[in-house]
Every structure is written in structure tokens, then in C-alpha cells.
Design an enzyme around this catalytic site. Structure first.
Site, PDB file in Angstrom:
ATOM      1  N   SER A   2       0.844  -1.192   0.000  1.00 13.03           N
ATOM      2  CA  SER A   2       0.000   0.000   0.000  1.00 13.03           C
ATOM      3  C   SER A   2       0.881   1.245   0.000  1.00 13.03           C
ATOM      4  O   SER A   2       1.845   1.336   0.750  1.00 13.03           O
ATOM      5  CB  SER A   2      -0.948  -0.005   1.205  1.00 13.03           C
ATOM      6  OG  SER A   2      -0.218  -0.122   2.414  1.00 13.03           O
TER       7      SER A   2
ATOM      8  N   GLY B  17      -0.453   4.624   0.020  1.00  8.79           N
ATOM      9  CA  GLY B  17      -1.229   5.816   0.340  1.00  8.79           C
ATOM     10  C   GLY B  17      -1.969   6.351  -0.868  1.00  8.79           C
ATOM     11  O   GLY B  17      -2.615   5.608  -1.614  1.00  8.79           O
TER      12      GLY B  17
ATOM     13  N   GLU C 258      -0.915   7.205  -3.605  1.00 13.67           N
ATOM     14  CA  GLU C 258      -0.416   6.694  -4.881  1.00 13.67           C
ATOM     15  C   GLU C 258      -1.070   5.377  -5.275  1.00 13.67           C
ATOM     16  O   GLU C 258      -0.881   4.908  -6.403  1.00 13.67           O
ATOM     17  CB  GLU C 258       1.096   6.516  -4.821  1.00 13.67           C
ATOM     18  CG  GLU C 258       1.876   7.800  -4.644  1.00 13.67           C
ATOM     19  CD  GLU C 258       3.373   7.559  -4.638  1.00 13.67           C
ATOM     20  OE1 GLU C 258       3.840   6.700  -5.414  1.00 13.67           O
ATOM     21  OE2 GLU C 258       4.064   8.207  -3.856  1.00 13.67           O
ATOM     22  N   GLY C 259      -1.807   4.755  -4.365  1.00 15.43           N
ATOM     23  CA  GLY C 259      -2.470   3.501  -4.691  1.00 15.43           C
ATOM     24  C   GLY C 259      -1.778   2.318  -4.054  1.00 15.43           C
ATOM     25  O   GLY C 259      -1.352   2.380  -2.893  1.00 15.43           O
TER      26      GLY C 259
ATOM     27  N   GLY D  75      -6.740   1.441   5.263  1.00 14.61           N
ATOM     28  CA  GLY D  75      -5.957   0.243   4.981  1.00 14.61           C
ATOM     29  C   GLY D  75      -6.713  -1.029   5.310  1.00 14.61           C
ATOM     30  O   GLY D  75      -6.589  -2.039   4.602  1.00 14.61           O
ATOM     31  N   ASP D  76      -7.513  -0.986   6.376  1.00 12.33           N
ATOM     32  CA  ASP D  76      -8.331  -2.150   6.729  1.00 12.33           C
ATOM     33  C   ASP D  76      -9.403  -2.388   5.680  1.00 12.33           C
ATOM     34  O   ASP D  76      -9.716  -3.541   5.337  1.00 12.33           O
ATOM     35  CB  ASP D  76      -8.975  -1.944   8.098  1.00 12.33           C
ATOM     36  CG  ASP D  76      -7.961  -1.604   9.175  1.00 12.33           C
ATOM     37  OD1 ASP D  76      -6.801  -2.037   9.045  1.00 12.33           O
ATOM     38  OD2 ASP D  76      -8.322  -0.889  10.127  1.00 12.33           O
TER      39      ASP D  76
END
Length: 329
Positions: free
Chosen positions: A231, A233, A235-236, A262-263
Site C-alpha cells: 500500500s 497511500g 499513490e495507490g 488500509g483495513d
């Protein structure tokens, strides 16, 4: 695509009540008036379970919960028809304070301590897993460890679950992640989702260049993990399997809180794995879950039509090995 009939099992050994306080223009050392405050049952695996339930996926949630304040968790599980198989222990589940500043698109976390667990409590969680996990079950091991449990706890759980034929997704950090990634190949999880810093810790060096980042992700995948998702952020995320490398990035969305994004991505991964979706669809759905969560406080998704719209808007690029991702971002 064939959808698995098995429920997803999420394991959260150190859950938390997430108290999100919205403060505009926060400055340390100053007095502020909050514009809103909201408390939600949280912890990484609980958040994953909640998002999956919003996607109409049957979920079993287990782990270790303080018996002194289970109300927010029981309310969430009841409202979303999540099967609650948490082990209760003495004490109160910890509270995590999230200070969200929408003017800066920033969230400050203050994580408080929770109850101490022990091997007896862990054995009770293992008993739940033995009763609920079948071959090809998807099991999410997520979050930090409570005081009292050793760093290799998740690694040991992953190894035991893999022997049962489960597909294990691990999302943790620090020493528990290092332990999980250093296991023998036959005990490694099916999927991991490190961020760049966590991948750097595993690689033992800075990954400032995108080519270095890609090489490290491929090396981690080659150690015996079927799918590595890094991951990045805004940026994908980078998606790496033995045969394919993809970069996926969502369209910009209005952000209310980054907590749990993120979860939500992990929930999207699992939802796609449950349908044995091709890697492009995995990238689209997981990015869409994360983007959809950004506009909400708490572990919740909008309706399915909005998530599907976001999935269609995800930009997915296939990358040959070693190619500089900066040119694709």
C-alpha cells in the site's frame, strides 16, 4: 467467477474502541474546540469484518475482547449480522483516540494500552478457529498484539491455519510482521499487505526508488507468499504475484478520515479472493473499498453501487519486472 460459500474469519487479538475527534486547523499546544466526536468498535480485524459485512459477505469475528466494555462491539456485530466469537477476558478493551483535521487531510493517533492477555486466552481463540476454519477458508490475522503475547503469535497462528488448508491474510507491523515473514515457506501466509516502510524493514534497506520497491516486493513474493500487496497511500497500491505485477490507483475522493482505509483495502482484497477474481479485479475492488471508506468515520462502506463505481474508476497498469513505477504513477 465462483464465490466461496464459506464465511470469512477475522482475528483481532488487540481490538480497540476508536474515538474520532474532528478538529479543524489543529495546532499542538493550543486549545481547540472539536466540531464532532464519534466512537466506533475498532481494531484492524474488526474493521475488516465490518466492511465485508457491508459488502454482504458472511463473517465470523474472533479474537480477545475486554469483558468490561464490550457494548460497542456487540452493537456493531448485531447490527451487521457478524457472528461474534470473541473470547472475553478481564479488563477493558483499549481506546484509540483519532484526531482528524479535515483542513489538512491529516489524522493523529493516540493509542492507549489495553488488557493483558496470556496463552490461556490464546488457546481459547485457537479452539474457535479449530471449530470454524475449513480447507480454503479465508482467515484475516490483523492488528497488533496485546501485552502478554509473544511476537511470533501471528506467525504461529498462520502456520497452524495453513496446515488446515486455509488462505491466510496477514496485516500487521513491527516485530509480529517480521516474525510472520521469516517463517518457513510452508508456513507463510497467502497474502500480506505491507506499506513502504514495513517493506523496507523486511528488506533491511531504504527503497527510495520505485524499481527498488518493486524488486523488494517481488523478492518477498518469491519467498513463498502468493500475493504481496504494497500500500502506497494516495499513490495507490502495488500488486505482485508470481506471474503478474499491477499498479492500481483510485480517483481522488473527498476525505473525512483516513482511519481504517488500509483495513478497508484488506476487506476488498478478501472479498475479491473469495470470488477467485483475477488480479486486475483484486486491484480494482481493494482500491475501491479503501477510497469508499475515506468519506466515512468508522469502519463502514457506502452502498454497493457506489463501491462498484469507484472500482470501475481505478486506474490499473500492468508493469513488467524492474520497470520504474514513477513513469506509471
Amino acid at each position: 467467477m465462483k464465490t466461496s460459500p464459506l464465511p470469512v474469519v477475522t482475528v483481532t487479538l488487540n481490538p480497540a474502541i476508536d474515538q474520532t475527534v474532528v478538529v479543524e486547523g489543529m495546532t499542538l499546544g493550543e486549545v481547540h474546540r472539536a466540531s464532532s466526536v464519534q466512537s466506533n468498535a475498532g481494531g484492524k480485524g474488526v474493521n475488516v469484518a465490518s466492511c465485508l459485512a457491508d459488502w454482504s459477505v458472511p463473517v465470523i469475528a474472533t479474537g480477545i475482547l475486554g469483558g468490561g466494555n464490550p457494548g460497542p462491539f456487540e452493537a456493531l456485530f448485531s447490527a451487521k449480522s457478524i457472528r461474534d466469537l470473541f473470547v472475553r477476558v478481564p479488563g477493558e478493551t483499549r481506546t484509540n483516540i483519532k484526531i482528524a483535521d479535515p483542513t489538512r487531510n491529516e489524522t493523529t493517533d493516540i493509542n492507549l494500552p489495553g488488557p493483558v492477555a496470556d496463552e490461556a486466552a490464546l488457546e481459547r481463540v485457537k479452539a474457535v478457529l479449530n471449530e470454524t476454519v475449513a480447507p480454503d477458508s479465508l482467515v484475516v490475522l490483523a492488528g497488533s498484539l496485546p501485552a502478554g503475547l509473544p511476537d511470533d503469535t501471528l506467525a504461529r497462528l498462520a502456520a497452524a491455519l495453513r496446515k488446515r488448508g486455509a488462505r491466510v491474510v496477514v496485516d500487521t507491523s513491527g516485530a509480529p510482521l517480521r516474525a510472520a515473514l521469516s517463517a518457513p515457506a510452508q508456513d507463510l501466509p497467502f497474502c500480506v499487505k505491507p506499506n513502504q516502510h514495513e517493506l523496507e524493514e523486511w528488506a533491511g534497506k531504504s527503497l527510495a526508488g520505485r524499481e527498488d520497491l518493486l524488486a523488494a516486493a517481488q523478492a518477498l513474493q518469491a519467498s513463498g507468499i502468493a500475493i504481496v500487496v504494497v500500500s502506497l497511500g494516495a499513490e495507490g497500491a502495488l500488486f505482485v504475484t508470481k506471474d503478474q505485477v499491477l499498479m492500481g490507483r483510485s480517483e481522488p475522493v473527498e476525505t473525512l478520515s483516513t482511519v481504517g482505509a488500509g483495513d478497508a483495502m484488506v476487506a476488498g482484497l478478501v472479498a475479491a479472493f473469495r470470488e477467485d477474481a483475477p488480479l486486475e479485479d483484486v486491484a480494482r475492488l481493494s482500491n475501491a473499498f479503501a477510497a469508499a471508506k475515506l468519506g466515512r468515520i468508522g469502519p463502514h462502506l457506502p452502498d454497493a453501487d457506489e463501491v462498484q463505481r469507484l472500482a470501475r474508476a481505478v486506474v490499473v497498469t500492468e508493469l513488467p519486472a524492474g520497470r520504474d513505477l514513477k513513469q506509471q504513477a
